[in-house]
Design an enzyme around this catalytic site. Sequence first.
Site, PDB file in Angstrom:
ATOM      1  N   ASP A  44       0.842  -1.209   0.000  1.00 14.19           N
ATOM      2  CA  ASP A  44       0.000   0.000   0.000  1.00 14.19           C
ATOM      3  C   ASP A  44       0.873   1.254   0.000  1.00 14.19           C
ATOM      4  O   ASP A  44       0.355   2.378  -0.076  1.00 14.19           O
ATOM      5  CB  ASP A  44      -1.025  -0.012   1.134  1.00 14.19           C
ATOM      6  CG  ASP A  44      -0.396  -0.088   2.512  1.00 14.19           C
ATOM      7  OD1 ASP A  44       0.844  -0.149   2.604  1.00 14.19           O
ATOM      8  OD2 ASP A  44      -1.155  -0.092   3.507  1.00 14.19           O
ATOM      9  N   SER A  45       2.205   1.095   0.023  1.00 14.54           N
ATOM     10  CA  SER A  45       3.109   2.239  -0.193  1.00 14.54           C
ATOM     11  C   SER A  45       2.844   2.850  -1.565  1.00 14.54           C
ATOM     12  O   SER A  45       3.258   3.975  -1.832  1.00 14.54           O
ATOM     13  CB  SER A  45       4.571   1.806  -0.081  1.00 14.54           C
ATOM     14  OG  SER A  45       4.857   0.766  -0.989  1.00 14.54           O
ATOM     15  N   ASP A  83      -1.016  -6.069  -0.249  1.00 15.52           N
ATOM     16  CA  ASP A  83      -1.320  -5.458   1.045  1.00 15.52           C
ATOM     17  C   ASP A  83      -2.823  -5.249   1.199  1.00 15.52           C
ATOM     18  O   ASP A  83      -3.472  -4.715   0.286  1.00 15.52           O
ATOM     19  CB  ASP A  83      -0.653  -4.074   1.125  1.00 15.52           C
ATOM     20  CG  ASP A  83       0.553  -4.065   2.036  1.00 15.52           C
ATOM     21  OD1 ASP A  83       0.713  -5.004   2.842  1.00 15.52           O
ATOM     22  OD2 ASP A  83       1.343  -3.114   1.929  1.00 15.52           O
ATOM     23  N   LYS A 113      -0.916  -9.339   2.958  1.00 12.76           N
ATOM     24  CA  LYS A 113      -0.149  -8.868   4.117  1.00 12.76           C
ATOM     25  C   LYS A 113      -1.018  -7.873   4.884  1.00 12.76           C
ATOM     26  O   LYS A 113      -1.761  -7.102   4.258  1.00 12.76           O
ATOM     27  CB  LYS A 113       1.152  -8.196   3.671  1.00 12.76           C
ATOM     28  CG  LYS A 113       1.958  -7.600   4.832  1.00 12.76           C
ATOM     29  CD  LYS A 113       3.352  -7.211   4.423  1.00 12.76           C
ATOM     30  CE  LYS A 113       3.477  -5.873   3.758  1.00 12.76           C
ATOM     31  NZ  LYS A 113       2.962  -4.713   4.545  1.00 12.76           N
ATOM     32  N   GLU A 115      -1.060  -5.378   8.817  1.00 17.76           N
ATOM     33  CA  GLU A 115      -0.187  -4.784   9.833  1.00 17.76           C
ATOM     34  C   GLU A 115      -0.711  -5.012  11.247  1.00 17.76           C
ATOM     35  O   GLU A 115      -1.920  -4.971  11.476  1.00 17.76           O
ATOM     36  CB  GLU A 115      -0.061  -3.271   9.572  1.00 17.76           C
ATOM     37  CG  GLU A 115       0.577  -2.948   8.234  1.00 17.76           C
ATOM     38  CD  GLU A 115       0.727  -1.443   7.997  1.00 17.76           C
ATOM     39  OE1 GLU A 115       0.430  -0.635   8.905  1.00 17.76           O
ATOM     40  OE2 GLU A 115       1.152  -1.085   6.873  1.00 17.76           O
ATOM     41  N   GLU A 182       9.794  -3.872  10.142  1.00 17.60           N
ATOM     42  CA  GLU A 182      10.231  -2.602   9.535  1.00 17.60           C
ATOM     43  C   GLU A 182      10.797  -1.638  10.575  1.00 17.60           C
ATOM     44  O   GLU A 182      10.168  -1.364  11.605  1.00 17.60           O
ATOM     45  CB  GLU A 182       9.027  -1.956   8.808  1.00 17.60           C
ATOM     46  CG  GLU A 182       9.398  -0.645   8.140  1.00 17.60           C
ATOM     47  CD  GLU A 182       8.355  -0.137   7.151  1.00 17.60           C
ATOM     48  OE1 GLU A 182       7.379  -0.872   6.864  1.00 17.60           O
ATOM     49  OE2 GLU A 182       8.529   0.990   6.660  1.00 17.60           O
TER      50      GLU A 182
END
Length: 271
Positions: A44-45, A83, A113, A115, A182
């Site tokens: 999602d970056s 993501d 993925k 978070e 990260e």
Amino acid sequence: MPINIRDLQNYKTQGRIITALTAWDALSGAWVEASGCDLVLVGDSLAMVSLGHATTLPVSLDAMVHHTQAVGRVVHGPLLVADLPFLSYQCGCERAVAAAGRFLKETPCQAVKLEGAEPETLKVISRLVRTGIPVMGHLGLTPQSVHCLGWRRQARSAPDQERLRQKALDLQQQGCFALVLEHVPAPLASRLRRELTIPVVGIGAGPDCDGQILVTADLLGLTHHQPPFIKARLQGAELFKRELQDWCHQQRHQNQTAHPPTGDNPPTPDC
Ligand code: KIV
């Protein structure tokens, strides 16, 4: 045959480093496919890299599916992971299954993925895995929580490191097949690599991880804000801008020589 989640597990056991890169469209997808990396993340970056947002929060589920489809058209060898965007998995298990299911039904990706490891997130992970959707975890600097955590290095104190360690064990327990760590201190990543049976893939987490992942645009110097823990291998944006300026300049120059200014020529009569 594309790489699968069991291959990644075997790489860890064999001590073979896992290489992972992000992609956001067919162009960047073709670059990373050609790199021979093991895993491609449609992160999602892309909200920041490709859509111009200041954080990853605004990108929608529809947009993530759309970008994953584009990457999926050209990525065939590496494991393709997408993501889950902000609020697609934080509003209950049913909605999370529906969101994650879209990636497996509508794109060629094999895993998602997400978070964090709060109790509600752990429930979601367990449910996704039981539904047959492989999940990669993400701890440390989790950009979807930027308004609480900031962009700084995480888990700097001993109690915070112990909390993060417990969360990593919880993610493994709930069935995550790998973990992204990260921007955390290198000794913590190194310890977790040895303690967890699942692969630990670091970004700004030191060299002693089972794998390394980078945002491809940062690696190529294409972004405006370079994270402090990533050294660009080339100044891509500067290079591209220079070449494009040079092309425009050349066109104007050549055009002037080929077609001298019409100046005072009488206007062409209408036919
Ligand atoms: O969104 C992303 O690109 C990521 C990487 C930083 C791991 O999550």
